[in-house]
Motif scaffolding. Structure first.
Motif, PDB file in Angstrom:
ATOM      1  N   SER A  31       0.850  -1.175   0.000  1.00 51.36           N
ATOM      2  CA  SER A  31       0.000   0.000   0.000  1.00 51.36           C
ATOM      3  C   SER A  31       0.894   1.235   0.000  1.00 51.36           C
ATOM      4  N   TYR A  32       1.196   1.753  -1.170  1.00 56.75           N
ATOM      5  CA  TYR A  32       2.041   2.934  -1.278  1.00 56.75           C
ATOM      6  C   TYR A  32       1.157   4.165  -1.369  1.00 56.75           C
ATOM      7  N   ARG A  33       1.286   5.044  -0.409  1.00 52.32           N
ATOM      8  CA  ARG A  33       0.509   6.274  -0.379  1.00 52.32           C
ATOM      9  C   ARG A  33       1.484   7.446  -0.441  1.00 52.32           C
ATOM     10  N   PRO A  34       1.684   8.010  -1.616  1.00 49.73           N
ATOM     11  CA  PRO A  34       2.733   9.022  -1.787  1.00 49.73           C
ATOM     12  C   PRO A  34       2.538  10.273  -0.925  1.00 49.73           C
ATOM     13  N   LEU A  35       1.325  10.754  -0.735  1.00 48.64           N
ATOM     14  CA  LEU A  35       1.131  11.950   0.078  1.00 48.64           C
ATOM     15  C   LEU A  35       1.448  11.684   1.547  1.00 48.64           C
ATOM     16  N   THR A  36       1.096  10.501   2.018  1.00 45.56           N
ATOM     17  CA  THR A  36       1.406  10.140   3.404  1.00 45.56           C
ATOM     18  C   THR A  36       2.910  10.018   3.594  1.00 45.56           C
TER      19      THR A  36
END
Length: 79
Positions: free
Chosen positions: A8-13
């Motif tokens: 689960s890659y969440r760039p903004l996080t």
């Protein structure tokens, strides 16, 4: 395959965590403390998150009032 991942890659996080980490490293507290304690203090992280959420709420309010032309009461309730 390499190490463990939750896929689960969440760039903004990730960007938020990285910027908080750099900000804490740039302004260490005064006094004799260990480096690990300096970089992982909860108070600045909470302040950063509160500022980020406040900014998002104000931007949403501006979009609702200006772009969608909602009334003041409706836009405040939605934000």
């Amino acid at each position: 395959e390499g190490g463990w991942t939750h896929k689960s890659y969440r760039p903004l996080t990730v960007l938020s965590f990285a910027s908080q980490f750099r900000l804490l490293a740039a302004f260490p507290p005064s006094g004799d403390t260990e480096e690990a304690q300096v970089l992982f203090r909860p108070q600045p992280l909470r302040a950063y998150n509160a500022a980020l959420h406040t900014t998002n709420a104000v931007l949403l309010l501006a979009v609702l009032r200006g772009g969608l032309r909602l009334s003041r009461a409706s836009s405040c309730l939605a934000a």
